[in-house]
Design an enzyme around this catalytic site. Structure first.
Site, mmCIF file in Angstrom:
data_model
loop_
_atom_site.group_PDB
_atom_site.id
_atom_site.type_symbol
_atom_site.label_atom_id
_atom_site.label_comp_id
_atom_site.label_asym_id
_atom_site.label_seq_id
_atom_site.Cartn_x
_atom_site.Cartn_y
_atom_site.Cartn_z
ATOM 1 N N HIS A 170 -55.972 -30.083 -19.037
ATOM 2 C CA HIS A 170 -55.595 -31.404 -18.533
ATOM 3 C C HIS A 170 -56.739 -32.051 -17.747
ATOM 4 C CE1 HIS A 170 -53.284 -34.187 -15.846
ATOM 5 N NE2 HIS A 170 -52.752 -34.490 -17.017
ATOM 6 N N ILE B 293 -58.283 -32.636 -9.891
ATOM 7 C CA ILE B 293 -58.552 -31.240 -9.547
ATOM 8 C C ILE B 293 -58.305 -30.358 -10.769
ATOM 9 C CG2 ILE B 293 -57.898 -29.309 -8.043
ATOM 10 C CD1 ILE B 293 -56.995 -31.442 -5.975
#
Length: 149
Positions: free
Chosen positions: A82, A76
């Site tokens: 990231h 997500i």
């Protein structure tokens, strides 16, 4: 319908509710296809980043035990980069494994990449989009295709 197909399912446990939904949808589809618990083994890893490493281990140590490997998980997008690093590394590593000439079974990508948690829940919900079930059906059909070559 082939009832002897053996599935290795590699499941990321990160984003637990989403992972549970994906595995629930997957196992329901396996049952719907007339398969039972003897037809699959679930391997768990902490996060999506660890999926390619386990896939590689399954191929090197147990490839003859399985007809297909299914990868399940969810990445997500957050507020940092990231998301991009993890999704790129996981997808690139899996792609390299898939096209390796020594890989003679299908490896199916069932890792969701979503912009938020709500999208992940929507796509993993066994009563809605049910991506877990879609991935199992793709895996089942891929095994048949591989055997017909």
């Amino acid at each position: 319908m082939n009832k002897n197909i053996k599935f290795a399912i590699v499941l990321s446990e990160f984003n637990k509710e989403v992972s549970e939904n994906l595995i629930h949808g997957s196992t329901n589809k396996l049952i719907e296809l007339g398969l039972s618990e003897k037809n699959y083994k679930i391997f768990t890893v902490p996060g999506a980043f660890e999926i390619p490493g386990l896939v590689k281990q399954i191929l090197s140590k147990s490839q003859d035990s399985y007809d297909v490997i299914v990868t399940l998980g969810c990445i997500i997008k957050g507020e940092t980069a990231h998301f991009e690093y993890i999704s790129s590394s996981v997808f690139n590593a899996l792609s390299e494994i898939v096209i390796d000439e020594k890989t003679n079974i299908p490896i199916i990508l069932g890792i969701l990449t979503t912009y938020n948690y709500e999208q992940a829940l929507e796509r993993s919900d066994p009563n809605k989009k049910n991506k877990g079930a879609e991935v199992i059906l793709a895996a089942y059909n891929s095994v048949e295709n591989f055997k017909n070559i």
